[in-house]
Design a protein around this motif. Structure first.
Motif, mmCIF file in Angstrom:
data_model
loop_
_atom_site.group_PDB
_atom_site.id
_atom_site.type_symbol
_atom_site.label_atom_id
_atom_site.label_comp_id
_atom_site.label_asym_id
_atom_site.label_seq_id
_atom_site.Cartn_x
_atom_site.Cartn_y
_atom_site.Cartn_z
ATOM 1 N N THR A 1 0.832 -1.209 0.000
ATOM 2 C CA THR A 1 0.000 0.000 0.000
ATOM 3 C C THR A 1 0.868 1.261 0.000
ATOM 4 O O THR A 1 2.089 1.183 0.136
ATOM 5 C CB THR A 1 -0.955 -0.009 1.209
ATOM 6 N N SER A 2 0.232 2.406 -0.158
ATOM 7 C CA SER A 2 0.901 3.686 -0.409
ATOM 8 C C SER A 2 2.016 3.996 0.594
ATOM 9 O O SER A 2 1.875 3.776 1.801
ATOM 10 C CB SER A 2 -0.130 4.816 -0.371
ATOM 11 N N LEU A 3 3.098 4.541 0.054
ATOM 12 C CA LEU A 3 4.263 4.893 0.867
ATOM 13 C C LEU A 3 4.314 6.387 1.164
ATOM 14 O O LEU A 3 5.283 6.866 1.770
ATOM 15 C CB LEU A 3 5.546 4.476 0.136
ATOM 16 N N LEU B 1 1.139 1.561 -3.597
ATOM 17 C CA LEU B 1 -0.021 2.246 -4.178
ATOM 18 C C LEU B 1 -1.229 2.189 -3.245
ATOM 19 O O LEU B 1 -1.323 1.306 -2.385
ATOM 20 C CB LEU B 1 -0.407 1.584 -5.511
ATOM 21 N N GLU B 2 -2.153 3.133 -3.446
ATOM 22 C CA GLU B 2 -3.441 3.022 -2.771
ATOM 23 C C GLU B 2 -4.120 1.727 -3.235
ATOM 24 O O GLU B 2 -3.926 1.287 -4.379
ATOM 25 C CB GLU B 2 -4.333 4.215 -3.106
ATOM 26 N N VAL B 3 -4.915 1.129 -2.350
ATOM 27 C CA VAL B 3 -5.537 -0.164 -2.667
ATOM 28 C C VAL B 3 -6.307 -0.114 -3.987
ATOM 29 O O VAL B 3 -6.236 -1.045 -4.803
ATOM 30 C CB VAL B 3 -6.457 -0.631 -1.510
ATOM 31 N N ALA B 4 -7.005 0.980 -4.231
ATOM 32 C CA ALA B 4 -7.812 1.100 -5.454
ATOM 33 C C ALA B 4 -6.973 1.094 -6.728
ATOM 34 O O ALA B 4 -7.499 0.848 -7.821
ATOM 35 C CB ALA B 4 -8.651 2.373 -5.396
ATOM 36 N N LYS B 5 -5.670 1.351 -6.591
ATOM 37 C CA LYS B 5 -4.799 1.414 -7.768
ATOM 38 C C LYS B 5 -3.884 0.199 -7.910
ATOM 39 O O LYS B 5 -3.025 0.164 -8.801
ATOM 40 C CB LYS B 5 -3.971 2.697 -7.715
ATOM 41 N N LYS C 1 -4.481 -2.896 -8.899
ATOM 42 C CA LYS C 1 -4.612 -3.634 -10.166
ATOM 43 C C LYS C 1 -3.934 -2.905 -11.313
ATOM 44 O O LYS C 1 -3.313 -3.536 -12.181
ATOM 45 C CB LYS C 1 -6.084 -3.878 -10.478
ATOM 46 N N ASP C 2 -4.029 -1.572 -11.336
ATOM 47 C CA ASP C 2 -3.349 -0.802 -12.375
ATOM 48 C C ASP C 2 -1.835 -0.989 -12.272
ATOM 49 O O ASP C 2 -1.138 -1.138 -13.284
ATOM 50 C CB ASP C 2 -3.684 0.687 -12.254
ATOM 51 N N GLY C 3 -1.343 -0.993 -11.040
ATOM 52 C CA GLY C 3 0.089 -1.199 -10.829
ATOM 53 C C GLY C 3 0.540 -2.576 -11.279
ATOM 54 O O GLY C 3 1.617 -2.730 -11.874
ATOM 55 N N LEU C 4 -0.290 -3.580 -11.027
ATOM 56 C CA LEU C 4 0.029 -4.938 -11.472
ATOM 57 C C LEU C 4 0.033 -5.023 -12.997
ATOM 58 O O LEU C 4 0.899 -5.680 -13.595
ATOM 59 C CB LEU C 4 -0.982 -5.931 -10.884
ATOM 60 N N SER C 5 -0.917 -4.350 -13.631
ATOM 61 C CA SER C 5 -0.975 -4.342 -15.097
ATOM 62 C C SER C 5 0.306 -3.758 -15.680
ATOM 63 O O SER C 5 0.878 -4.299 -16.637
ATOM 64 C CB SER C 5 -2.183 -3.534 -15.589
ATOM 65 N N GLU C 6 0.783 -2.666 -15.101
ATOM 66 C CA GLU C 6 2.037 -2.067 -15.552
ATOM 67 C C GLU C 6 3.195 -3.041 -15.389
ATOM 68 O O GLU C 6 4.035 -3.199 -16.283
ATOM 69 C CB GLU C 6 2.334 -0.792 -14.755
ATOM 70 N N ASN D 1 0.548 -6.818 2.399
ATOM 71 C CA ASN D 1 -0.414 -7.051 3.485
ATOM 72 C C ASN D 1 -1.672 -7.722 2.944
ATOM 73 O O ASN D 1 -1.788 -7.962 1.737
ATOM 74 C CB ASN D 1 -0.743 -5.753 4.241
ATOM 75 N N ASP D 2 -2.616 -8.000 3.814
ATOM 76 C CA ASP D 2 -3.790 -8.795 3.445
ATOM 77 C C ASP D 2 -4.733 -8.065 2.490
ATOM 78 O O ASP D 2 -5.351 -8.685 1.621
ATOM 79 C CB ASP D 2 -4.552 -9.259 4.692
ATOM 80 N N LEU D 3 -4.868 -6.735 2.622
ATOM 81 C CA LEU D 3 -5.752 -6.000 1.715
ATOM 82 C C LEU D 3 -5.196 -5.994 0.294
ATOM 83 O O LEU D 3 -5.945 -6.110 -0.686
ATOM 84 C CB LEU D 3 -5.968 -4.572 2.208
ATOM 85 N N VAL D 4 -3.895 -5.871 0.170
ATOM 86 C CA VAL D 4 -3.255 -5.939 -1.138
ATOM 87 C C VAL D 4 -3.390 -7.343 -1.718
ATOM 88 O O VAL D 4 -3.604 -7.517 -2.926
ATOM 89 C CB VAL D 4 -1.769 -5.526 -1.048
#
Length: 334
Positions: free
Chosen positions: A187-189, A222-226, A228-233, A248-251
């Motif tokens: 998640t976001s740093l 990244l924020e949780v909502a982003k 999947k976009d990060g994984l796509s990249e 973590n578990d939410l990711v």
């Protein structure tokens, strides 16, 4: 309807009010078994309810603590809360839980509200955004313990995982399984939250220790909502990672959704290790390799530290960072 008083109980049980008070405070060693039975029966018959507010004013305590979690959706948070509650219940201490949603403004409001309710102390998963409030409590010698996170400017007992070691264990296992292109997503740093920063630091240290290149395109916060976009990249790269450490578990939930939506096969297409032992890890197909935190021990330690501070607020107790060791649970995802 007339309120039943301690005097009414004492009269029916044929004892003094002080003896009833001893009973209510569970100081049973001061009375004979038959006396205890008479008081118990009088309370039952009369329907007596102790006046908690009056008792609190007299004792200058409310026998209540507050717990402010950063995000109650984390499995880690709920397990820690359960352990804190179990430990406090053994000492007849009540627990009020608040969820700050990783929002410093919410956290500040909860700190003020709980203190207005005169809770005896606080256990906080700090957002890091309320330095002045934290410092004010320290100046007052108000009992407070941090969990999961360190706030560098604030000298408070903190209970957390050896986060760097957690990442090291994961990378070490990936390497044993033959992986060289290893990625990490968390998640976001942006606000430098302790476990996120430390886990990435441990990840990079482990790569270097195993003579693997540090590819920053494989590392994302990244924020949780982003997510999947990060994984796509990441997976559009010419040479995408073959293994992924999940912070973590939410990711992890976002990663598993991405895997399903893109018809990836675990571990053939992508090996996965998640930090945080999740309830479904052993029943997922394939079962998930995880790095577990000793959450119940950590919650117990946080509660014990706070209760010690509440018991003797004048005693100078050395402030420490209390680290707990992670454990690799090997299953089929790597």
């Amino acid at each position: 309807m007339k309120r039943v008083t301690m005097a009414d109980v004492a009269k029916m049980a044929k004892v003094s009010k002080s003896t009833v008070s001893q009973y209510l405070n569970k100081r049973y060693e001061y009375m004979a078994p038959e006396t205890r039975k008479r008081i118990e029966e009088a309370i039952r018959v009369l329907g007596y309810q102790p006046n908690i507010v009056a008792r609190s004013l007299k004792q200058k305590r409310t026998s209540t603590i507050g717990v402010i979690v950063a995000n109650i959706l984390h499995t880690f948070s709920t397990q820690i809360i359960r352990s804190i509650e179990d430990t406090c219940r053994e000492h007849d201490i009540h627990v009020i839980v608040c969820n700050a949603d990783d929002d410093p403004a919410k956290e500040a409001n909860y700190i003020k509200m709980l203190r207005a309710k005169q809770v005896d102390g606080l256990i906080v998963f700090p957002t890091g955004g309320n330095i002045d409030l934290y410092q004010a409590m320290i100046q007052e010698r108000y009992p407070i313990v941090f969990v999961d996170r360190i706030v560098e400017q604030v000298n408070v007992d903190s209970v957390l995982l050896n986060n760097e070691r957690a990442s090291y264990l994961a990378v070490e296992h990936f390497v044993k399984k033959g992986h060289q292109r290893i990625g990490m997503i968390t998640t976001s740093l942006i606000r430098n939250i302790t476990p996120r920063v430390e886990r990435i630091k441990g990840f990079i240290t482990a790569l270097k220790a195993h003579n693997l290149p540090v590819n920053h395109e494989y590392i994302k916060g990244l924020e949780v909502a982003k997510i999947k976009d990060g994984l796509s990249e990441m997976f559009r790269l010419k040479e995408p990672p073959t293994a992924l450490l999940v912070g973590n578990d939410l990711v992890l939930m976002e990663v598993l959704n991405y895997v399903k939506e893109n018809s990836l096969i675990i571990p053939q297409d992508l090996a996965i290790i998640g930090i945080d032992e999740v309830p479904f890890a052993n029943i997922f197909d394939p079962p998930l390799t995880t790095i577990s935190q000793p959450t119940f021990e950590m919650g117990k330690k946080a509660a014990q530290l706070l209760l010690e501070k509440i018991e003797d607020q004048e005693r100078s107790i050395e402030v420490k960072i209390h680290r707990f060791e992670p454990k690799l649970i090997i299953r089929s995802s790597c």
